[in-house]
Design a protein around this motif. Sequence first.
Motif, PDB file in Angstrom:
ATOM      1  N   HIS A 191      29.615 111.580  11.783  1.00 33.84           N
ATOM      2  CA  HIS A 191      29.142 112.597  10.833  1.00 33.84           C
ATOM      3  C   HIS A 191      28.494 111.891   9.663  1.00 33.84           C
ATOM      4  CE1 HIS A 191      29.654 115.023   7.115  1.00 33.84           C
ATOM      5  NE2 HIS A 191      29.280 116.013   7.908  1.00 33.84           N
TER       6      HIS A 191
ATOM      7  N   GLY B 153      27.112 112.440   5.769  1.00 39.15           N
ATOM      8  CA  GLY B 153      27.245 113.302   4.601  1.00 39.15           C
ATOM      9  C   GLY B 153      28.511 112.917   3.867  1.00 39.15           C
TER      10      GLY B 153
ATOM     11  N   THR C 272      31.284 117.332   2.249  1.00 36.36           N
ATOM     12  CA  THR C 272      31.783 118.557   2.870  1.00 36.36           C
ATOM     13  C   THR C 272      32.601 118.234   4.117  1.00 36.36           C
ATOM     14  OG1 THR C 272      29.652 118.768   4.016  1.00 36.36           O
ATOM     15  CG2 THR C 272      29.935 120.005   1.964  1.00 36.36           C
TER      16      THR C 272
ATOM     17  N   LYS D 233      16.938 116.226   3.324  1.00 35.54           N
ATOM     18  CA  LYS D 233      17.774 116.641   4.454  1.00 35.54           C
ATOM     19  C   LYS D 233      19.248 116.594   4.075  1.00 35.54           C
ATOM     20  CE  LYS D 233      18.913 115.344   9.223  1.00 35.54           C
ATOM     21  NZ  LYS D 233      18.649 114.363  10.313  1.00 35.54           N
ATOM     22  N   ASP D 234      19.655 115.517   3.420  1.00 36.04           N
ATOM     23  CA  ASP D 234      21.048 115.380   2.996  1.00 36.04           C
ATOM     24  C   ASP D 234      21.424 116.495   2.031  1.00 36.04           C
ATOM     25  OD1 ASP D 234      23.531 114.144   3.021  1.00 36.04           O
ATOM     26  OD2 ASP D 234      23.038 112.677   1.482  1.00 36.04           O
TER      27      ASP D 234
ATOM     28  N   GLU E 216      19.966 119.548   1.678  1.00 39.60           N
ATOM     29  CA  GLU E 216      19.992 120.864   2.323  1.00 39.60           C
ATOM     30  C   GLU E 216      21.254 121.046   3.157  1.00 39.60           C
ATOM     31  OE1 GLU E 216      16.368 122.378   4.157  1.00 39.60           O
ATOM     32  OE2 GLU E 216      15.206 120.868   3.080  1.00 39.60           O
ATOM     33  N   TYR E 217      21.647 119.993   3.869  1.00 38.88           N
ATOM     34  CA  TYR E 217      22.871 120.065   4.668  1.00 38.88           C
ATOM     35  C   TYR E 217      24.070 120.321   3.763  1.00 38.88           C
ATOM     36  CZ  TYR E 217      26.843 118.596   7.505  1.00 38.88           C
ATOM     37  OH  TYR E 217      28.051 118.551   8.150  1.00 38.88           O
ATOM     38  N   CYS E 218      24.165 119.588   2.668  1.00 39.28           N
ATOM     39  CA  CYS E 218      25.294 119.739   1.754  1.00 39.28           C
ATOM     40  C   CYS E 218      25.334 121.139   1.160  1.00 39.28           C
ATOM     41  CB  CYS E 218      25.208 118.687   0.653  1.00 39.28           C
ATOM     42  SG  CYS E 218      26.592 118.737  -0.508  1.00 39.28           S
TER      43      CYS E 218
ATOM     44  N   HIS F  29      24.184 124.010   2.322  1.00 38.16           N
ATOM     45  CA  HIS F  29      24.616 125.014   3.288  1.00 38.16           C
ATOM     46  C   HIS F  29      26.104 124.888   3.603  1.00 38.16           C
ATOM     47  CE1 HIS F  29      20.234 125.561   4.341  1.00 38.16           C
ATOM     48  NE2 HIS F  29      20.658 126.803   4.292  1.00 38.16           N
ATOM     49  N   GLN F  30      26.586 123.662   3.772  1.00 42.69           N
ATOM     50  CA  GLN F  30      27.989 123.468   4.103  1.00 42.69           C
ATOM     51  C   GLN F  30      28.905 123.790   2.922  1.00 42.69           C
ATOM     52  OE1 GLN F  30      29.278 122.656   7.230  1.00 42.69           O
ATOM     53  NE2 GLN F  30      27.167 123.162   7.763  1.00 42.69           N
TER      54      GLN F  30
ATOM     55  N   THR G 187      21.249 132.331   1.530  1.00 42.19           N
ATOM     56  CA  THR G 187      22.524 131.917   2.103  1.00 42.19           C
ATOM     57  C   THR G 187      23.688 132.620   1.426  1.00 42.19           C
ATOM     58  OG1 THR G 187      21.539 129.748   2.552  1.00 42.19           O
ATOM     59  CG2 THR G 187      23.934 129.895   2.683  1.00 42.19           C
TER      60      THR G 187
END
Length: 921
Positions: A131, A133, A136, A392-393, A395-397, A399-400, A451
């Motif tokens: 994984h 990140g 999260t 990217k990092d 946006e992922y964070c 959302h999570q 979101t």
Amino acid sequence: MNKTILQLVAVFCMATIVNAQEHIPLPEHPRPDFERSEWLNLNGEWQFTFNRQIAEKSIQNKAVAGFDLKIQVPFPWGSELSGVENKGDIGFYGKTVTVPATWKNKRIFLVIGASDWDTKVWFGGALLGNHQGGYTPFEFELTDKVQFGTPQPLIISADDTPSDQRLDGKQGYGNAKGIWQTVYLEARGENFIDYVHFSPDIDRSAVKVEVALDKLPAKNTQIRLRFKNGEQTEYLFKVKGNAAKSTTQQFEIKLANQHLWNLDDPYLYEMEVSLLAGEQTVDAVNSYFGQRKIGVAKFPGEDYTYVTLNNKPVYLQLTLDQSYHPQGFYTFPSDAFMRDEILLSKKLGLTGNRIHIKVELPRKLYWADKLGLLIMADVPNWWGQPGEASKKDWEYCMHQQIKRDYNHPAIFAWVDFNETWGLSTKVDNKKVYLPETQEWVRKMYLETKKTDPTRLVEDMSAALHDHVQTDLNSWHDYVPGYRWKGVIEDAVKNTFIGSSWNFIGDNKQTGAPMLNSECGNVWGYHGSTGDADFSWDYHIMMNEFRSHPMCAGWLYTEHHDVINEWNGYVRYDRSPKFDGMDAFVPGMSIADLHTLYYIAPQGDLCREAAAGSSIEIPLFASFMTDKYPGTLRLETQLSGWDALGNETLLKGTTYPVAFKPFLHELLAPAKVTLPQQRGIYVLRYELKNTEGVTLGKNFSLIYVKEGKAPVSDKSTELVTFDPAKFSDAKWSFKQWNVLDGLKVNGTGSGYFEYTIPLPANVSLPQTESVTFVFEASAKQLYVKDMDGTVYDGNDDYMLGKGLLEASKSKNAYPMTGVKKFPTYIKVSVNGHVCGDASLPDDPADHRGVLSWFSQPHNNKLNEAGSYGYLIKIIVPVAALTEGQPVRIRLEVPEGVNGGLAIYGKSFGRYPLDPTLVFVQK
């Protein structure tokens, strides 16, 4: 073995597991908002190594062996609580775990609350996955590798090699390397609940529920919701028709007699959400929600807007919460500590915390939910230029983070970015916030809103007037107290729909609430304040914010000190600071500057006035509530200290105050006639109701610099002298004067000696008594006072520079706290020891009123807020010689090394120079 013995063995084993978990760090379930009953906490001692070969050998041999270190999980390596020094960027954890045999026929998952940054997991020698990140939770399924009831090796690697394209926040304060949140095993059903989100709708007395499943549901699937406190009967929803084609199910529950969540009554609906196959429970989670609504509306009777809670305006009194711990960095040592972090803000009378560029631990958010404190939640930043990897990092964070924290009623706003950190591109050696980056930020603002449409979203917590599109028109500023009036007036003047102020490019204001989202004095003085009394400037700032209601709130930097900022309400170790306000109004503290019913004196906190003059002080009433408090009265009381430090209580007045909901207007001014004597006077204001309950406290200070001496008859003669006009001085460390001699300092051991001529009208044979009165404190030699050691504020400690010495800034003068720096002095006159005194500390706070009053307005501090203790020494008349000068020595004996500071009439707490009081017969 009979059934009874088996039951006793089972009870013993369960008690052993519970007892073991009680003695590990953070034994509580990490997510009260999403908790299964079958889970096993893996926190505590793990094997650890930075040596890849050791870890690889353990993986190959399917056994945790040969590790050369031990670490306490979940504390990041490098932190004191982890027990491991930071000697590498890649670390390997090993632990032998046993999945309970009672979990057979369940799916087994390993859950890691957070690990920074690239994490890989092996179980039983097999790689489960990785994984990427750092903030999260993530999980891996172990089911097909588990040998139930049998010890098996679990090995985790974390690669936290530095990169300016990864989210990092303020890890310069302490690098959160590797695992930093709870690790646990969990048993689930064949199909299970991935998440459950509750969306309150208070206007319809309803709550919308969204349940996401791991797999498409079977035809006989049902979802059951049980109100654990019995507010309503359980609800059963059958998944059928087209709904069965989706893993996400949505439905609504009407609430009878809905109980709203608010800051005074933070009621939580505790829920059990179960997934059923027919009548059989396949999976179940415990969760909760708060029935509340976040919105924006016009302030009553005005055109400007405020944030609303449950359709009522809420005045935002917030603090920046760096959420760091000196020994655990990102990770707190206990659940009680996290609770107390929230309680501190509640005790201060704040409405909320802004968790600063960190995804907060869920249990701390739980305590905000439970105790009623609003949370502004930042998404962490990266420190390089904007690129595909960093975006990217991020946006992922984002959302999570929203997925995990959706149910926390305390969270009222998401803050996407802070001060363009990570958003500037180098162009011709300059950092530029490019239009294309601005458009990406707009896109992310809209994505965050999509979101989570139930909360407010800031595109940027703005320091450079560079909003693009936002629900909150926020701004940052750090200035000295005397500049706040102009700063806030400028913000008010420029706030209107269509204004381009505080926005970048062609973007303009749309009517969003205007509020400050970072303020204070810490960076308002050249090179930062360092460790200094923040409370004086803070008091001025609060008076100004409350006098300008168009500003919908403020956010003070900060909740607690960190490694390079000492402007917290408490120190980094959370020990208290003392503001000294109770010296002016009994029982008053900084919390009284956050009351709903506020009286804001206009003008300077301390002003100069002539002896015997009559003055008027305008008063502004700021009532940030519609709660009727009863009939109100404002009591004023004049008191003060004369030129011998004697306290006097003078006349008071009572004014009626008419209550109106959300009242903001000038009241009749406070009028007072000052005494004829030189002194420092305080005009107290206490707002009370008919029951005598004090709803608000405040005060103004008035300095009568020139006036009559505080003597009642001609038999008393005062001989005063300038503390800087000593005839001799010798100190083992260093001696210097402050602001041309308003205060004199000697550090280490040594003495000041004064030679004072006897006045011609003083006859020693006719003298009944002599008293020496002066103000003095200990004097610590701070780092800034040593040659060549001044900190200029240019180093970026947010990116990691180690711990900065608290007194290195040239403006520093550490605020009064629990740690004392005492000294001891002997006082001799003409060689005769007349007395001594123990001086408890070298303090600085509100009580140093004259030290603050005498500060030049030049963005620099000169021992601001420092003050001493009133000392009275009886001098035997026999120690004096007729016609000869008086030689006074104030000495710190060798070996004491506590130093000595002597204050003059315009510095410190009391309006007096060192004084000899002769009383004639």
